[in-house]
Each structure stands twice: as structure tokens, then as C-alpha cells.
Scaffold this motif. Sequence first.
Motif, PDB file in Angstrom:
ATOM      1  N   ILE A 270      43.845  50.895  -6.180  1.00  0.00           N
ATOM      2  CA  ILE A 270      42.755  50.353  -6.463  1.00  0.00           C
ATOM      3  C   ILE A 270      43.045  49.204  -5.752  1.00  0.00           C
ATOM      4  N   PHE A 271      44.091  48.336  -4.697  1.00  0.00           N
ATOM      5  CA  PHE A 271      44.061  47.710  -3.871  1.00  0.00           C
ATOM      6  C   PHE A 271      44.639  48.194  -3.034  1.00  0.00           C
ATOM      7  N   ILE A 272      44.498  48.038  -1.860  1.00  0.00           N
ATOM      8  CA  ILE A 272      44.682  48.742  -0.821  1.00  0.00           C
ATOM      9  C   ILE A 272      44.056  47.335   0.481  1.00  0.00           C
TER      10      ILE A 272
ATOM     11  N   ALA B 166      39.355  46.247 -12.532  1.00  0.00           N
ATOM     12  CA  ALA B 166      41.160  46.772 -12.677  1.00  0.00           C
ATOM     13  C   ALA B 166      41.958  45.414 -11.078  1.00  0.00           C
ATOM     14  N   VAL B 167      41.571  45.110 -10.651  1.00  0.00           N
ATOM     15  CA  VAL B 167      41.705  44.122  -9.842  1.00  0.00           C
ATOM     16  C   VAL B 167      41.439  43.057 -10.818  1.00  0.00           C
ATOM     17  N   ASP B 168      41.008  42.405 -11.648  1.00  0.00           N
ATOM     18  CA  ASP B 168      40.875  41.350 -12.668  1.00  0.00           C
ATOM     19  C   ASP B 168      42.012  41.566 -12.965  1.00  0.00           C
ATOM     20  N   TYR B 169      42.772  43.202 -13.741  1.00  0.00           N
ATOM     21  CA  TYR B 169      43.688  42.858 -14.288  1.00  0.00           C
ATOM     22  C   TYR B 169      45.149  42.084 -13.602  1.00  0.00           C
ATOM     23  N   LEU B 170      45.144  42.502 -11.944  1.00  0.00           N
ATOM     24  CA  LEU B 170      45.911  42.413 -11.795  1.00  0.00           C
ATOM     25  C   LEU B 170      46.166  41.219 -11.192  1.00  0.00           C
ATOM     26  N   LEU B 171      45.130  40.411 -11.367  1.00  0.00           N
ATOM     27  CA  LEU B 171      44.960  38.159 -11.327  1.00  0.00           C
ATOM     28  C   LEU B 171      45.059  37.964 -12.455  1.00  0.00           C
ATOM     29  N   GLN B 172      45.090  38.574 -13.320  1.00  0.00           N
ATOM     30  CA  GLN B 172      45.394  38.346 -14.785  1.00  0.00           C
ATOM     31  C   GLN B 172      46.403  37.758 -15.588  1.00  0.00           C
ATOM     32  N   ASN B 173      46.913  39.141 -14.521  1.00  0.00           N
ATOM     33  CA  ASN B 173      48.195  39.174 -15.325  1.00  0.00           C
ATOM     34  C   ASN B 173      49.498  39.150 -14.075  1.00  0.00           C
ATOM     35  N   SER B 174      49.523  38.363 -12.888  1.00  0.00           N
ATOM     36  CA  SER B 174      50.317  38.326 -12.257  1.00  0.00           C
ATOM     37  C   SER B 174      50.782  36.115 -11.703  1.00  0.00           C
ATOM     38  N   ASP B 175      51.376  36.205 -11.029  1.00  0.00           N
ATOM     39  CA  ASP B 175      51.362  34.660 -10.645  1.00  0.00           C
ATOM     40  C   ASP B 175      51.557  34.173  -9.213  1.00  0.00           C
ATOM     41  N   GLU B 176      51.720  32.939  -8.669  1.00  0.00           N
ATOM     42  CA  GLU B 176      51.950  32.661  -7.431  1.00  0.00           C
ATOM     43  C   GLU B 176      53.143  33.307  -6.650  1.00  0.00           C
ATOM     44  N   GLY B 177      53.981  33.521  -8.097  1.00  0.00           N
ATOM     45  CA  GLY B 177      55.164  34.566  -6.657  1.00  0.00           C
ATOM     46  C   GLY B 177      54.995  36.521  -7.022  1.00  0.00           C
ATOM     47  N   THR B 178      53.814  36.755  -7.544  1.00  0.00           N
ATOM     48  CA  THR B 178      53.882  37.934  -7.092  1.00  0.00           C
ATOM     49  C   THR B 178      53.824  38.790  -6.414  1.00  0.00           C
ATOM     50  N   LYS B 179      54.268  39.791  -6.342  1.00  0.00           N
ATOM     51  CA  LYS B 179      54.578  40.355  -4.613  1.00  0.00           C
ATOM     52  C   LYS B 179      53.534  41.424  -4.741  1.00  0.00           C
TER      53      LYS B 179
ATOM     54  N   PRO C  83      50.600  47.062   4.601  1.00  0.00           N
ATOM     55  CA  PRO C  83      51.662  45.490   3.979  1.00  0.00           C
ATOM     56  C   PRO C  83      51.956  45.374   3.007  1.00  0.00           C
ATOM     57  N   LEU C  84      53.255  44.899   2.702  1.00  0.00           N
ATOM     58  CA  LEU C  84      53.415  44.044   0.767  1.00  0.00           C
ATOM     59  C   LEU C  84      52.339  42.590   1.099  1.00  0.00           C
ATOM     60  N   SER C  85      51.693  42.050   0.191  1.00  0.00           N
ATOM     61  CA  SER C  85      50.908  41.524  -0.418  1.00  0.00           C
ATOM     62  C   SER C  85      50.832  40.356  -1.050  1.00  0.00           C
ATOM     63  N   THR C  86      49.977  39.426  -1.487  1.00  0.00           N
ATOM     64  CA  THR C  86      50.332  38.240  -2.207  1.00  0.00           C
ATOM     65  C   THR C  86      48.627  37.988  -2.557  1.00  0.00           C
ATOM     66  N   LYS C  87      49.369  37.871  -3.659  1.00  0.00           N
ATOM     67  CA  LYS C  87      47.625  36.869  -5.173  1.00  0.00           C
ATOM     68  C   LYS C  87      46.726  37.438  -4.554  1.00  0.00           C
ATOM     69  N   LYS C  88      47.365  35.969  -3.376  1.00  0.00           N
ATOM     70  CA  LYS C  88      46.045  35.584  -2.352  1.00  0.00           C
ATOM     71  C   LYS C  88      44.706  36.305  -1.862  1.00  0.00           C
ATOM     72  N   GLU C  89      45.898  37.171  -1.679  1.00  0.00           N
ATOM     73  CA  GLU C  89      44.882  38.732  -0.668  1.00  0.00           C
ATOM     74  C   GLU C  89      44.287  39.504  -1.537  1.00  0.00           C
TER      75      GLU C  89
ATOM     76  N   GLN D 171      43.299  38.560  -4.449  1.00  0.00           N
ATOM     77  CA  GLN D 171      42.177  37.826  -4.938  1.00  0.00           C
ATOM     78  C   GLN D 171      41.208  37.917  -3.056  1.00  0.00           C
ATOM     79  N   GLU D 172      41.307  37.294  -2.302  1.00  0.00           N
ATOM     80  CA  GLU D 172      40.256  37.532  -1.057  1.00  0.00           C
ATOM     81  C   GLU D 172      39.594  39.404  -1.763  1.00  0.00           C
ATOM     82  N   TYR D 173      40.447  40.449  -1.690  1.00  0.00           N
ATOM     83  CA  TYR D 173      39.727  41.443  -1.746  1.00  0.00           C
ATOM     84  C   TYR D 173      38.810  41.593  -2.818  1.00  0.00           C
ATOM     85  N   ARG D 174      38.971  40.865  -3.841  1.00  0.00           N
ATOM     86  CA  ARG D 174      38.319  41.136  -5.159  1.00  0.00           C
ATOM     87  C   ARG D 174      36.646  40.190  -4.932  1.00  0.00           C
TER      88      ARG D 174
END
Length: 311
Positions: A202-204, A225-238, A245-251, A253-256
Amino acid sequence: MKNLLIVLLTLFLLSNVSFSQTVENTVFIDTVSISIGNIKEELVKVNENIYIIQPYGMAGNTGVYISNDGVILVDDQWSMLADRIKELILTITDKEIKAIINTHYHFDHTNGNLAFGMENISIISQENALVRMSQRQVMPTFFNVVQEAYPENAQPSMTFLEKLILHEQDETIELIHLKNAHTDGDLIVYFKNANIYHTGDIFITYGLPHIDELAGGDIYGIIEAVDYLLQNSDEGTKFIPGHGPLSTKKEVQEYRDHLAGLLTIVEELTNEEMSINDIIAQVKVRMDYNHYSGNDFIKQVHRSVQKKPKE
Ligand SMILES: [Zn+2]
């Protein structure tokens, strides 16, 4: 992206040269596996008991969770990499693999079932992913790859429809089905205490995703699906992506934003009844467009737009 492309190119050269089995433009999984031996694996520590076995090549990330009584894997790459995966796990724990979660049916995430399934390890997936693994699949949106039905011992033995929760001693692991996104049988895995997702495909991170249209994939479903990830996470979520590679919420969001930007252009021009060739040309003028399938991805998005019921 470069790594993926190199492997794909290798895969194509091999398939053209050495396969009597190649029919028209179809690539068989047996064909693909020849190039797999060259994949490099890196073990990445995410926290005390969660790791990624990250392949450089055409295989999905394997999430490794070490519980008090065994190891749970999220996706298992290729059967010919199973020994290498076990060797890497042995460098961090001597516990046995007790379960494998398949994020969806695709060969580059589940072919390892063919090896691990022989060892009586429980395999878990969403129900639709099991249905696909139990039958021959053709992927016209991915180089016409054919995935043959898996033998029974390589098929998931436990499935669910909407959500499954695994209660481990120090962790609650939620498996959540997100409908018609990359395929019709995607699940994401949320390690609740650790605040870490494994997102499957869903996210690559290699750019725009693959939509497996014939298997129920849909651009709107991916964005939801990406919105679900964004809505159910915070800045600390990995986020452990399907690939990359391992990514952040910011990444995430950019993908979305990238995906939604493309969709908005295609929706707008489809409403203006522009031809698909003109839409393709306009997309390339208005955004930085790059997809391994060339223009086919824009055609897929266009079909999703046309299929969507008018509000
Ligand atoms: Zn996939």
C-alpha cells in the motif's frame, strides 16, 4: 527505484534469453527466480524486538518481530532466500519462527511460503489473498507475470475478513484489511505498543505504486488505505514499506500527495472528456511523472476514474 529497475531489467534479459516456457510476453515465476539469487539483504533494527530484513532487489521487506516464545515474520520474500532469512534471524535470536503474516498474495512477498510452509509454520493472510494464492494468477499490470497456485502447505492456514488481533506478551499486533487498494486482499500490520506499521505494498518508496487491477486493485482504494495510515498514526509512528527503507509519517504524506495530485489531474481532464492520449500528455506537463509501466499507470488511473460511480 534504480535497484528495482536493475532487477527488473535483469529479469527481462533472463526471461528473453533462457526460457522456453516464455509464451508471448508472459513471465513465469520460475523464470523470475533465477535472478533472485543476487538479491542482497540487510538487517535493519527498528527497536529492541522489531527488525526489517530489507532486500535490495525485487522482493518485499520482511518484518521480524521477536516475541517471548517465537518469531513472527511479516512477508517472506522468495523460497530460495529462506535459508538466508533464517541465517539473519539467527544473528538476533535463537527462537524459532512461529508464524508468518502475508500482507497480500504477490509472489515477491509470499513465495517464501513454499519453503516455510514445509516446516509447519502457521501462515496468516486476509481471506481474499488466500483465494488468490490457491489459484493461478496472471498479472497483466505487472509484466504479465503468472503466479501458479501454491501447494496446500504453502497457503495460509488462518485467514480473516476485516481485522485480526494477535495478543503477544509485550505487544498487540493488529492485522487490518484495507479494501481494494493494491489488491483485494491487502492487510497492514500495526505493532501497537511499538507504534510501527508494516504497510505491505500500500505504501512503497520507489515512486508511484503498482495497482493490481485484475486482482481488485484501485487508485481510490490505495488513497483511502494511505489515509487510514495517516489518520491512525502520529509523528512518532514508523512505517516499514512494502519496498524501500523505514519511513516517517511525513514521507507517507508526501506519497499520498503525489498520488492524489495525479488523480486530481486525471479526474479533471476525464470530466472534460479529453482523450486518454491527451490526458497522458497533460499529466506529463503538469507533474513529475515516472512509473515503471510507462503510460499504462495513467491508463489504469483513468479506468478507475471512469468506473467510479458519479456522486
Ligand atoms: Zn504487491
